[in-house]
Design a protein around this motif. Sequence first.
Motif, mmCIF file in Angstrom:
data_model
loop_
_atom_site.group_PDB
_atom_site.id
_atom_site.type_symbol
_atom_site.label_atom_id
_atom_site.label_comp_id
_atom_site.label_asym_id
_atom_site.label_seq_id
_atom_site.Cartn_x
_atom_site.Cartn_y
_atom_site.Cartn_z
ATOM 1 N N ILE A 192 7.810 6.027 9.940
ATOM 2 C CA ILE A 192 7.675 5.963 8.472
ATOM 3 C C ILE A 192 7.931 4.538 7.949
ATOM 4 C CG2 ILE A 192 8.621 6.840 6.275
ATOM 5 C CD1 ILE A 192 8.805 9.579 7.663
ATOM 6 N N PRO A 193 9.006 3.853 8.398
ATOM 7 C CA PRO A 193 9.194 2.474 7.908
ATOM 8 C C PRO A 193 8.019 1.547 8.231
ATOM 9 C CG PRO A 193 11.175 3.226 9.014
ATOM 10 C CD PRO A 193 10.143 4.269 9.232
ATOM 11 N N VAL A 194 7.427 1.723 9.434
ATOM 12 C CA VAL A 194 6.290 0.862 9.796
ATOM 13 C C VAL A 194 5.108 1.133 8.861
ATOM 14 C CG1 VAL A 194 4.556 0.462 11.596
ATOM 15 C CG2 VAL A 194 6.954 0.534 12.200
ATOM 16 N N GLU A 195 4.854 2.424 8.590
ATOM 17 C CA GLU A 195 3.725 2.755 7.714
ATOM 18 C C GLU A 195 3.976 2.287 6.282
ATOM 19 O OE1 GLU A 195 1.728 6.390 8.070
ATOM 20 O OE2 GLU A 195 1.304 6.034 10.182
ATOM 21 N N VAL A 196 5.225 2.397 5.841
ATOM 22 C CA VAL A 196 5.566 1.927 4.486
ATOM 23 C C VAL A 196 5.376 0.411 4.399
ATOM 24 C CG1 VAL A 196 7.467 1.658 2.850
ATOM 25 C CG2 VAL A 196 7.091 3.857 3.932
ATOM 26 N N SER A 197 5.765 -0.295 5.474
ATOM 27 C CA SER A 197 5.582 -1.756 5.495
ATOM 28 C C SER A 197 4.105 -2.100 5.402
ATOM 29 C CB SER A 197 6.133 -2.367 6.771
ATOM 30 O OG SER A 197 7.372 -1.848 7.057
ATOM 31 N N LEU A 198 3.289 -1.305 6.117
ATOM 32 C CA LEU A 198 1.846 -1.561 6.064
ATOM 33 C C LEU A 198 1.310 -1.342 4.650
ATOM 34 C CD1 LEU A 198 0.295 -0.100 9.331
ATOM 35 C CD2 LEU A 198 0.051 -2.396 8.469
ATOM 36 N N MET A 199 1.855 -0.325 3.967
ATOM 37 C CA MET A 199 1.435 -0.064 2.573
ATOM 38 C C MET A 199 1.795 -1.259 1.693
ATOM 39 S SD MET A 199 -0.162 2.726 2.125
ATOM 40 C CE MET A 199 -0.042 3.224 0.428
ATOM 41 N N ALA A 200 2.986 -1.822 1.946
ATOM 42 C CA ALA A 200 3.414 -2.983 1.159
ATOM 43 C C ALA A 200 2.486 -4.168 1.400
ATOM 44 C CB ALA A 200 4.850 -3.353 1.532
ATOM 45 N N ILE A 201 2.131 -4.369 2.692
ATOM 46 C CA ILE A 201 1.188 -5.455 3.019
ATOM 47 C C ILE A 201 -0.144 -5.199 2.324
ATOM 48 C CG2 ILE A 201 -0.123 -6.546 4.905
ATOM 49 C CD1 ILE A 201 2.274 -5.933 6.716
ATOM 50 N N LEU A 202 -0.531 -3.916 2.329
ATOM 51 C CA LEU A 202 -1.813 -3.551 1.707
ATOM 52 C C LEU A 202 -1.842 -3.926 0.231
ATOM 53 C CD1 LEU A 202 -4.556 -2.106 1.906
ATOM 54 C CD2 LEU A 202 -3.373 0.020 1.445
ATOM 55 N N SER A 203 -0.735 -3.655 -0.479
ATOM 56 C CA SER A 203 -0.734 -3.956 -1.925
ATOM 57 C C SER A 203 -0.869 -5.460 -2.161
ATOM 58 C CB SER A 203 0.525 -3.393 -2.590
ATOM 59 O OG SER A 203 1.645 -3.940 -1.968
ATOM 60 N N VAL A 204 -0.190 -6.262 -1.340
ATOM 61 C CA VAL A 204 -0.316 -7.720 -1.476
ATOM 62 C C VAL A 204 -1.751 -8.151 -1.146
ATOM 63 C CG1 VAL A 204 0.512 -9.948 -0.604
ATOM 64 C CG2 VAL A 204 2.110 -8.072 -0.921
ATOM 65 N N THR A 205 -2.295 -7.550 -0.068
ATOM 66 C CA THR A 205 -3.664 -7.858 0.353
ATOM 67 C C THR A 205 -4.654 -7.594 -0.773
ATOM 68 O OG1 THR A 205 -3.090 -7.214 2.581
ATOM 69 C CG2 THR A 205 -5.414 -7.266 2.085
ATOM 70 N N LEU A 206 -4.443 -6.476 -1.466
ATOM 71 C CA LEU A 206 -5.376 -6.109 -2.532
ATOM 72 C C LEU A 206 -5.301 -7.089 -3.704
ATOM 73 C CD1 LEU A 206 -5.200 -2.224 -2.551
ATOM 74 C CD2 LEU A 206 -6.930 -3.726 -1.597
#
Lengths: 250, 229
Positions: free
Chosen positions: B126-140
């Motif tokens: 879950i922490p890894v997936e949440v981190s990816l979501m955070a990266i995704l928001s910055v990416t967007l």
Amino acid sequence: MTSQTAGLLGLVLVLVAALALTLLSLLFKRFPLPLRNISAFLRIRRAASLVVEDGTRLHVSLGSANLLTPSSASALAGLALVRHLGEVTSLSDHPPITTTGSPTLNLLAQDTLRTAHEAVATEQPFDMNNGRLTGLTPLSYAAGVMPAIRDENISNNVIIGSFGPEVGLLIESADRQKTPVIAASDSLPAQAVLYAATQEPLIGEELFAAGAYTQAGPAHTASLLVQDILRWLVILALLGGAFLKMAGLL
Amino acid sequence: MACYSGPAWRRISQNGRLAVRRIFSILNAVIAIGAGLIVLIGYFVDVQGMMEVRLLLFQWAVIVGGVAVLVGIGNLLSVHLAKLRSRKKGAIYSLVLLFFMVISLLISGTAGLEPLKPILMDGILIPVEVSLMAILSVTLIVAAVRMLRSRTDLSAILFLATVFVVLAGIGFRSFLAQIPVFNELAQSQLVTNILALGGARGILIGVALGTLTTGLRILLGVDRPYGGK
């Protein structure tokens, strides 16, 4: 309207669409239908010939659609494209790879690649690892695709299928490698991301035109025309309904 | 004693293989189209006995899906083993993946190690997936800024308008309500409930029609993603 009547109406609609698809396929076999230009599809065809020439690899990402849900249609449209691209690029030293986030879809992708490989009858043995399952959840799938984009000598990416917002990570990864991306999805959040992140995203039903634009056969062109006919029928029904409501008859 | 390695024998064997493959291809198509038609008709018409057959087919599909997961894991293993063997760029990540794959299998399959499962889930996955979501928001955000720089046409203006509407929806409403035109627009919900919803439904209707014709192509046997044509 009872559910039985609605069901029968739906069945009639499907049968009429199937009949129209068959008749139009026969017609377009003899008289091909000219299609409007969609630059993304032109780029796909150009990319396919380019990878054969420069010895790089084409990557097709098919998303994580479950084949038991309606979202599988976008993946199936992607598979039609894989079949065509596989035939064009299998002659290259580096055959195309597909990445998926669903095990059943991965089996179909591997089989489609194998069929395309056998169709061009190359001496090179087919490698089943060209069809890859990279993760079972949308984010783990995206995390698995990103290294493939980076490490596999990819020169062009085609992202077509069912995705969520995680498609942004794939676009970003391709951007970092400076490799072009052609992308389409059936989901609204992914389309919104693609609109912001790519130059020429395919919006809405354009995703399903992939086969027709890569010359997969007259049936693909016919299905485009059937879609158009059905769309006009839906528009007429919506306008008719609105008019009847305004007139107080509904 | 007969020789089974001459060119004539090879030709016979190749022709035989092609014939078997063709028979399988036809058989695949018959099974796929038949099953598809039963499920489709069962969906629209409530015929006696059809529902049972439909459910049975769905159960088989679920079982096949389960087996496909095992095959998929085998594929994941094979891809990363090959990467590790060839010492390709990024092979170290394959090693990490294989290591954790073995750990996950051990924890899931060994009796007595069940208490470790939540640690694996809540502590790593879950922490890894949440981190990816955070990266995704910055990416967007980066992608949006990049889009505004590269596209200075009507679509960029439309995009800015969308950003404005989103910002208005998430907290700037009270401030923006002081502007008369915006206040009237917000009250009528013209943008969010009529224009945006209408546009979204339009796209979804297009996708639904595309889904229908794609399904029909498969039912008619034009597209055969299930092997050989």
